[in-house]
Design an enzyme around this catalytic site. Structure first.
Site, short mmCIF file in Angstrom:
data_model
loop_
_atom_site.label_atom_id
_atom_site.label_comp_id
_atom_site.label_asym_id
_atom_site.label_seq_id
_atom_site.Cartn_x
_atom_site.Cartn_y
_atom_site.Cartn_z
N ASP A 1 -24.73 -82.81 101.65
CA ASP A 1 -24.05 -83.89 100.93
C ASP A 1 -22.85 -83.33 100.18
O ASP A 1 -22.65 -82.11 100.10
CB ASP A 1 -25.01 -84.66 100.02
CG ASP A 1 -25.48 -83.85 98.83
OD1 ASP A 1 -26.32 -84.37 98.09
OD2 ASP A 1 -25.01 -82.70 98.62
N ILE A 2 -22.04 -84.23 99.66
CA ILE A 2 -20.80 -83.85 98.97
C ILE A 2 -21.13 -83.49 97.53
O ILE A 2 -21.80 -84.26 96.83
CB ILE A 2 -19.78 -84.98 99.03
CG1 ILE A 2 -19.45 -85.32 100.49
CG2 ILE A 2 -18.51 -84.63 98.28
CD1 ILE A 2 -18.58 -86.55 100.66
N GLU B 1 -23.68 -90.26 100.14
CA GLU B 1 -22.88 -89.11 100.57
C GLU B 1 -23.76 -88.08 101.26
O GLU B 1 -23.41 -86.90 101.33
CB GLU B 1 -22.14 -88.48 99.37
CG GLU B 1 -23.02 -87.72 98.38
CD GLU B 1 -23.63 -88.61 97.30
OE1 GLU B 1 -24.05 -88.07 96.28
OE2 GLU B 1 -23.70 -89.84 97.49
#
Length: 605
Positions: A488-489, A531
């Site tokens: 994920d970001i 995300e």
């Protein structure tokens, strides 16, 4: 009195015509009766389809709820807080808000219970300290067996889907973490299939509900989903609830209603998931095709009789063919006559599709069979069906829903097919092609939309679970490696807060394209959260997956488009016969370690 020859002829013609009218009347009556039978079968299939779909959705949500519970239970601070009985009112508030923001689950509850089945914490209310062992036999069983459990259950607040995970301090059981999800998301998904839902708790549990969550009732039956339509609730109240607790179906006021039993862990019926769908929204293609097919058969029969009458009265085959040809041309679908080697005749509709030919003779100069245009694709009719000629296959399997995909000068069509023998002596068959291109394309569009993330255009969570299940089956069957990458970001919330959600969406789209360009053709790339992303890597070991993840991490950090970002990665390799929930937890734990270790790194589980 002697009848003259002309009068005999008229009498014979009258008798034949009267017989035809009688046959037509009987035949139409038979069609109507058969159509009624097929219509009932169609309703039965529709009811079974709705029951099966809601059962699958409930099972999927149970698995997802278990995954959430497992993730939350792996919290070291939680163990300490349970031992010290120090659980604040806002303990899970931020986490639940994230669930609302990044998942389809808009109303998740967290419940913590000690080993004596006393409630320590409820995220949705401030109540705690009450003994619930008397009304929650499922929790008592979890404490007793010390095993993870998932079930539909009811307590003092509502009927819901609950996942219960034992919490241990070393080997000692100290409590249970329970994640509670509701039926609202399921009823919303069912609405996409034009199905309205009313989730009811059986009236025998009415007194047990001290603080009903929705505060909606039909008589003494508690309504567990907020979006239960008012008109359906009023209908059930007026006509009686209990008569709709059926695995079959009820037809009333232009709706088909059926239900699915909601059972507890012990198999006790807690309530019912009642579904309603407008009859006008139910596909009647099969029924319409049956009527069409029956009429075609009837017309063909009439054509044969008419031909005999023409021969008897006029002794000219030319007029018989003209009569037969006129009837064929009135059909709205392609009708062709052949002997499995050669097409003898077609109707006008044929040239609507094969418009480059002016006559059947022009067509035969370049093609010996219409089957030359069939596209080889699974699920569709081919020229040769395991050694059986396609016309023979249609005759032998006329009761099946036979479909064919046809490429006519680089334009694709879909047809449903039926065939019948019209002359044993000449070995002639009629084949009817009914255009179902619009229906098939619509079905493909629905399938694509149900498995595609609307923002990034890659697979969604549902697609991920289906692909993971199929890839693990293949990995077991062919004994090849399979790995997962979850990422994920980092600090994505800050991107949204600083630049706005529009920029946040642009970041998701841009970096999805970047990562997609770096993957192999056979890799499956899905967005499973806000995300949060997953990559399924067939034929990849953990080391190979880790190298790929490191490559992605570097490329992302160097890209710096829209907004510079970094990503954290978790990597695991599938273990033979491993439970998929456990596999998901392992890769999730690996990602958690990556984020806990400073982010922008790759961690293998």
């Amino acid at each position: 009195m002697k009848i003259s020859k002309p009068n005999k002829l008229y009498l014979i013609v009258f008798i034949v015509i009267a017989s035809i009218f009688y046959f037509a009347w009987v035949y139409v009556d038979l069609i109507e009766n058969e159509r009624d039978i097929l219509e009932k079968q169609n309703y039965k299939r529709q009811a079974l389809s709705m029951q099966t779909r809601v059962a699958e959705m409930i099972l999927t949500k149970q698995k997802s709820t278990v995954a959430m519970a497992l993730s939350l239970a792996n919290d070291e601070n939680l163990r300490k807080n349970i031992i010290n009985n120090n659980l604040s009112e806002k303990y899970y508030k931020n986490l639940i808000d994230k669930f609302k923001e990044n998942t389809y689950y808009q109303n998740i509850w967290v419940h913590i219970i000690d080993k004596n089945v006393t409630s320590l914490y409820r995220s949705w209310v401030n109540d705690s300290g009450d003994d619930i062992s008397g009304i929650r036999k499922d929790l008592v069983k979890v404490v007793k067996t010390k095993k993870i459990s998932s079930a539909i259950s009811t307590g003092r607040y509502t009927l819901a889907i609950k996942a219960m995970v034992p919490i241990f301090n070393d080997t000692e059981l100290i409590g249970v973490l329970e994640v509670i999800s509701h039926f609202n998301s399921i009823s919303k998904q069912m609405k996409k299939f034009d199905v309205d839902s009313v989730v009811l708790l059986d009236k025998q549990y009415r007194k047990q509900l001290k603080r009903p969550f929705t505060n909606m009732f039909i008589d003494d039956y508690y309504v567990a989903n907020f979006d239960a339509p008012v008109d359906i609730r009023e209908y059930l109240k007026e006509h009686g609830v209990a008569k709709h607790f059926t695995s079959k179906y009820v037809l009333d006021h232009g709706h088909i209603l059926t239900s699915h039993e909601l059972k507890s862990l012990n198999g006790d019926i807690l309530g019912y998931y009642i579904m309603s769908k407008k009859v006008q929204d139910i596909s009647s293609t099969d029924l319409d095709f049956f009527v069409f097919k029956s009429l075609v058969y009837g017309l063909l029969t009439l054509m044969i009789v008419a031909g005999i009458i023409n021969i008897f009265m006029l002794f000219k085959m030319r007029k018989q063919k003209k009569y037969y040809k006129n009837i064929m041309d009135t059909a709205t679908n392609i009708v062709l006559i052949n002997d499995k080697k050669k097409i003898f005749d077609v109707n006008k509709v044929f040239f609507k599709y094969f418009d480059t030919y002016k006559s059947i003779e022009d067509f035969r100069e370049e093609n010996d069979c219409i089957c030359n245009f069939f596209v080889k694709e699974n699920g569709y009719l081919q020229k040769d069906m395991d050694g059986v000629h396609w016309v023979d296959y249609l005759i032998e399997n006329n009761s099946l829903n036979n479909k064919v995909k046809v490429d006519i000068f680089e334009k694709e069509y879909y047809f449903s097919l039926s065939a019948s023998m019209i002359s044993k002596e000449l070995n002639h068959y009629s084949v009817v092609f009914t255009d179902i291109t619009e229906q098939e394309n619509y079905k493909f569009k629905l399938e694509y939309m149900s498995e595609t993330d609307p923002l990034t255009k890659i697979g969604n969570r549902r697609c991920f679970h289906e692909k993971l299940e199929s890839e693990t089956v293949r990995a077991l069957r062919y004994e090849h490696n399979l790995s997962l990458v979850m990422f994920d970001i980092d600090f994505f919330k800050k991107v949204n807060d600083k630049h706005g959600h529009v920029v946040g969406d642009e970041v998701l789209v841009e970096y999805t394209k970047l990562i997609l360009s770096l993957l192999r053709k056979g890799d499956e790339f899905c967005r499973v959260g806000g995300e949060e992303f997953m990559i399924i890597l067939p034929h990849a070991t953990e080391d190979e997956a880790k190298k790929l993840a490191e490559k992605l991490r570097v490329k992302v950090e160097e890209h710096k488009k829209i907004v510079p970002i970094t990503m954290s990665f978790g990597v695991v390799e599938y273990v033979k016969n491993e439970d998929l929930d456990l596999l998901y937890k392992r890769v999730d734990d690996a990602l958690y370690k990556a984020k806990d270790s400073g982010r922008n790194i790759v961690v293998a589980g």
